[in-house]
Design a protein around this motif. Structure first.
Motif, PDB file in Angstrom:
ATOM      1  N   SER A  83       0.991  -1.391  -0.055  1.00 47.31           N
ATOM      2  CA  SER A  83       0.056   0.069  -0.013  1.00 47.31           C
ATOM      3  C   SER A  83       0.933   1.473  -0.034  1.00 47.31           C
ATOM      4  N   HIS A  84       1.759   1.236   0.905  1.00 45.40           N
ATOM      5  CA  HIS A  84       2.910   2.491   0.870  1.00 45.40           C
ATOM      6  C   HIS A  84       3.423   2.521  -0.385  1.00 45.40           C
ATOM      7  N   ARG A  85       3.993   1.459  -1.214  1.00 47.49           N
ATOM      8  CA  ARG A  85       4.526   1.533  -2.329  1.00 47.49           C
ATOM      9  C   ARG A  85       3.721   2.171  -3.598  1.00 47.49           C
ATOM     10  N   ASP A  86       2.417   1.740  -3.404  1.00 42.47           N
ATOM     11  CA  ASP A  86       1.634   2.358  -4.332  1.00 42.47           C
ATOM     12  C   ASP A  86       1.486   3.890  -4.332  1.00 42.47           C
ATOM     13  N   VAL A  87       1.324   4.405  -3.085  1.00 38.76           N
ATOM     14  CA  VAL A  87       1.387   5.765  -2.683  1.00 38.76           C
ATOM     15  C   VAL A  87       2.519   6.468  -3.332  1.00 38.76           C
ATOM     16  N   LEU A  88       3.708   6.013  -2.912  1.00 38.18           N
ATOM     17  CA  LEU A  88       4.992   6.625  -3.454  1.00 38.18           C
ATOM     18  C   LEU A  88       5.147   6.675  -5.136  1.00 38.18           C
ATOM     19  N   GLU A  89       4.639   5.385  -5.760  1.00 34.95           N
ATOM     20  CA  GLU A  89       4.706   5.707  -7.047  1.00 34.95           C
ATOM     21  C   GLU A  89       3.855   6.486  -7.698  1.00 34.95           C
ATOM     22  N   THR A 132      14.223   2.768   1.229  1.00 32.00           N
ATOM     23  CA  THR A 132      15.653   2.940   0.524  1.00 32.00           C
ATOM     24  C   THR A 132      15.660   3.359  -0.894  1.00 32.00           C
ATOM     25  N   ASP A 133      16.379   3.716  -1.293  1.00 30.71           N
ATOM     26  CA  ASP A 133      16.770   4.068  -2.595  1.00 30.71           C
ATOM     27  C   ASP A 133      17.193   2.522  -3.344  1.00 30.71           C
ATOM     28  N   THR A 134      17.712   2.836  -4.678  1.00 33.77           N
ATOM     29  CA  THR A 134      18.140   1.402  -5.455  1.00 33.77           C
ATOM     30  C   THR A 134      19.396   1.156  -4.750  1.00 33.77           C
ATOM     31  N   SER A 135      20.347   1.937  -4.299  1.00 32.97           N
ATOM     32  CA  SER A 135      21.649   1.630  -3.739  1.00 32.97           C
ATOM     33  C   SER A 135      21.544   1.293  -2.476  1.00 32.97           C
ATOM     34  N   GLY A 136      20.445   1.219  -1.822  1.00 35.90           N
ATOM     35  CA  GLY A 136      20.356   0.651  -0.528  1.00 35.90           C
ATOM     36  C   GLY A 136      20.607   1.626   0.610  1.00 35.90           C
ATOM     37  N   ARG A 137      20.516   3.168   0.294  1.00 39.10           N
ATOM     38  CA  ARG A 137      20.505   4.213   1.240  1.00 39.10           C
ATOM     39  C   ARG A 137      19.254   4.325   1.634  1.00 39.10           C
ATOM     40  N   VAL A 138      19.307   4.763   3.077  1.00 36.31           N
ATOM     41  CA  VAL A 138      18.053   4.950   3.525  1.00 36.31           C
ATOM     42  C   VAL A 138      17.441   6.275   3.448  1.00 36.31           C
ATOM     43  N   PHE A 159       9.680   0.056  -5.522  1.00 44.39           N
ATOM     44  CA  PHE A 159       8.684   0.918  -6.183  1.00 44.39           C
ATOM     45  C   PHE A 159       9.572   1.649  -7.300  1.00 44.39           C
ATOM     46  N   SER A 160       8.858   2.081  -7.893  1.00 44.54           N
ATOM     47  CA  SER A 160       9.425   3.060  -9.135  1.00 44.54           C
ATOM     48  C   SER A 160       8.397   4.022  -9.499  1.00 44.54           C
ATOM     49  N   SER A 161       8.628   5.402  -9.040  1.00 42.66           N
ATOM     50  CA  SER A 161       7.494   6.502  -9.096  1.00 42.66           C
ATOM     51  C   SER A 161       7.412   7.162 -10.532  1.00 42.66           C
ATOM     52  N   ASN A 162       6.351   7.688 -10.795  1.00 41.45           N
ATOM     53  CA  ASN A 162       5.989   8.595 -12.024  1.00 41.45           C
ATOM     54  C   ASN A 162       7.173   9.396 -12.245  1.00 41.45           C
ATOM     55  N   SER A 163       7.937   9.958 -10.989  1.00 36.81           N
ATOM     56  CA  SER A 163       8.771  11.282 -11.397  1.00 36.81           C
ATOM     57  C   SER A 163      10.224  10.796 -11.535  1.00 36.81           C
ATOM     58  N   SER A 174      13.202   5.476  -7.746  1.00 34.45           N
ATOM     59  CA  SER A 174      13.106   4.035  -7.506  1.00 34.45           C
ATOM     60  C   SER A 174      13.964   3.756  -6.043  1.00 34.45           C
ATOM     61  N   GLY A 175      13.127   2.780  -5.600  1.00 36.06           N
ATOM     62  CA  GLY A 175      13.471   2.279  -4.330  1.00 36.06           C
ATOM     63  C   GLY A 175      12.926   0.832  -3.710  1.00 36.06           C
ATOM     64  N   THR A 176      12.815   0.727  -2.431  1.00 32.03           N
ATOM     65  CA  THR A 176      12.226  -0.198  -1.745  1.00 32.03           C
ATOM     66  C   THR A 176      11.608   0.164  -0.656  1.00 32.03           C
ATOM     67  N   VAL A 177      10.470  -0.174  -0.114  1.00 30.95           N
ATOM     68  CA  VAL A 177       9.634  -0.002   1.061  1.00 30.95           C
ATOM     69  C   VAL A 177       9.882  -1.342   1.741  1.00 30.95           C
ATOM     70  N   PHE A 178      10.603  -1.226   2.956  1.00 34.57           N
ATOM     71  CA  PHE A 178      10.641  -2.209   3.759  1.00 34.57           C
ATOM     72  C   PHE A 178       9.678  -2.036   5.014  1.00 34.57           C
ATOM     73  N   MET A 179       8.884  -3.206   5.271  1.00 34.08           N
ATOM     74  CA  MET A 179       8.088  -3.211   6.498  1.00 34.08           C
ATOM     75  C   MET A 179       8.572  -4.198   7.417  1.00 34.08           C
ATOM     76  N   LEU A 180       8.624  -3.676   8.746  1.00 35.37           N
ATOM     77  CA  LEU A 180       9.304  -4.468   9.838  1.00 35.37           C
ATOM     78  C   LEU A 180       8.186  -4.616  10.845  1.00 35.37           C
ATOM     79  N   LYS A 181       8.118  -5.795  11.608  1.00 30.78           N
ATOM     80  CA  LYS A 181       7.474  -5.895  12.780  1.00 30.78           C
ATOM     81  C   LYS A 181       8.227  -6.651  13.991  1.00 30.78           C
ATOM     82  N   SER A 182       8.215  -6.228  15.229  1.00 33.02           N
ATOM     83  CA  SER A 182       9.082  -7.093  16.009  1.00 33.02           C
ATOM     84  C   SER A 182       8.338  -8.253  16.452  1.00 33.02           C
ATOM     85  N   THR A 183       9.202  -9.231  16.556  1.00 39.40           N
ATOM     86  CA  THR A 183       8.722 -10.565  17.108  1.00 39.40           C
ATOM     87  C   THR A 183       8.319 -10.979  18.466  1.00 39.40           C
TER      88      THR A 183
END
Length: 453
Positions: free
Chosen positions: A48-54, A79-85, A126-130, A133-142
């Motif tokens: 869902s976050h990816r869709d918003v960012l795109e 993060t971007d495609t290089s892994g930078r936050v 994700f890859s936005s219209n503008s 590109s990058g990645t949305v990472f979702m984390l949840k504590s175990t």
């Protein structure tokens, strides 16, 4: 160990194994479903976050996403495609860095080990219209999942204890209900072993236990009947032997008197002779029945033309009946062949004719041979005194006599028809009797026909 204890333990362990396997299977499936739902929910949130960012990739959008996740129990790292936050709702440490390594272009679950890792995680590229590109990472504590599963284990533990409690109670009740009739049967067989055959067992079910109870009850009833019959048999034998022996001894004592006339002495000797024959006949019949009981008497069958066989017996018996004023007649409606022992079967016919002779006062006695289908029927009918209907079922019992006085003038001792029944049964035949007081008695013997080849 008692049977009830064995049954209880067997039942308990069987149910315990089944319940343990079921609970383990259910627990594993519940935990798996819980973790799987958490993973899918986390991945769906990242998508869902990816869709918003795109659609709109701006600093405000990133801030909004981070703000949203900071208010929940999940964390987001973009993060971007290089892994930078680019932005994050959580401080980045080495554990986070090991999770947010660059991935392929497909959304995926990247960490599922909730038991040993601090987070479960998903990645949604994700890859936005503008053009960003990058990645949305979702984390949840175990830790939260572990706490939830710990609570689940606690509830399962309580359920297991409750199930075991009711299992023990149910086991005790069922074992008591199942073994109660067995205990009753044990007590009954103990009494039977001690000679008490008057036991009664209520048959309260139609299953195997009910059938067993019914069999024991039938056994007790039969043994009780046999015990009573044995007592009556011994009493009857004693009476039957005592009477002729009393005559023999009495007339022997009288016959020894010195001044007795020869005619009187001969009369007394004749009575002694008759009574000795009576005793001998009784003992021979008893010996015959004893051999039948032990299955030691022989039946030698051969194919016989029954009409010709009965004709010979008729010729021998007719003068005796004629001297007694009885008309003996013989009819053959249809000839047939049977497999019988001639000597034994002649004994059967003679015993029946002897009864007809003893209990008839004139009239006609008829021997008739007929056939229906594959069954030969021999019928002997007389016009004698007849037998009371309520006594017909007992006339084949040993020493049973319709005439209770047991007078010397009224015939035998009640063994003839018993021998007849045993011999007919040995020939796999069927014996039927019908009678009416003052009209007469009819005895029918049914035998299976043998093919004439």
């Amino acid at each position: 160990m008692k049977f009830s204890t064995k049954l209880g333990l067997w039942f308990f362990f069987c149910i315990l194994i089944i319940e343990t396997g079921s609970m383990l299977f259910l627990h594993q499936n519940v935990v798996h479903s819980l973790v799987d739902n958490e993973m899918k929910s986390l991945l769906a949130r990242g998508d869902s976050h990816r869709d918003v960012l795109e659609e709109t990739f701006t600093d405000n959008t990133l801030q909004h996403i981070v703000l949203m996740e900071s208010k929940t129990d999940t964390e987001v790292v973009v993060t971007d495609t290089s892994g930078r936050v680019i932005n994050s709702s959580i401080a980045i440490n080495n554990e986070i860095k090991s999770i947010i390594a660059p991935i392929s272009n497909n959304n995926q679950i990247i960490e599922t080990d909730w038991e040993s890792q601090p987070y479960i995680a998903t990645a949604s590229p994700f890859s936005s219209n503008s053009g960003e590109s990058g990645t949305v990472f979702m984390l949840k504590s175990t830790s939260q999942m572990k706490g939830l599963i710990t609570d689940l284990n606690h509830h399962f533990g309580i359920a297991v204890i409750i199930i075991l409690f009711f299992l023990v109670i149910t086991n005790l009740v069922l074992v008591k209900l199942l073994t109660k009739p067995l205990v009753s049967m044990k007590e009954a067989t103990k009494k039977i072993n001690e000679g008490d055959f008057t036991v009664t067992l209520p048959v309260i079910s139609k299953d195997e236990i009910g059938e067993l109870a019914n069999s024991i009850q039938t056994l007790a009833s039969n043994l009780n009947y046999l015990q009573q019959e044995r007592k009556e048999f011994l009493a009857s034998i004693s009476h039957e032997l005592r009477t002729p022996l009393t005559y023999i001894r009495g007339y022997a004592d009288i016959g020894q008197k010195p001044h007795l006339l020869d005619t009187q002495r001969m009369e007394y000797l004749k009575i002694i002779h008759e009574e000795s024959i009576r005793v001998s006949t009784l003992l021979e019949d008893l010996f015959e029945l004893a051999k039948m009981d032990q299955n030691s008497f022989s039946i030698v069958k051969e194919k016989i033309k029954l009409g010709e066989f009965l004709q010979l017996i008729f010729e021998k018996a007719r003068p005796v009946f004629s001297n007694s004023g009885i008309d003996l007649q013989f009819y053959i409606k249809k000839e047939c062949y049977v497999n019988i022992d001639p000597l034994r079967f002649e004994q059967v016919v003679q015993n029946i004719l002897d009864n007809a002779l003893k209990y008839s006062d004139g009239g006609t006695t008829t021997i008739k041979l007929s056939k229906q289908d594959n069954t030969c029927e021999l019928t002997i009918s007389d016009e004698g005194k007849g037998i009371p209907e309520d006594q017909i079922p007992y006339i084949f019992d040993r020493l049973f006599r319709v005439e209770k006085s047991r007078s010397r003038l009224t015939g035998g001792v009640g063994l003839g028809l018993s021998i007849v029944k045993e011999i007919v049964d040995a020939h796999e035949g069927e014996l039927k009797v019908s009678s009416k007081i003052g009209v007469g008695t009819t005895v029918s013997i049914l035998l299976k026909e043998t093919q004439n080849k």
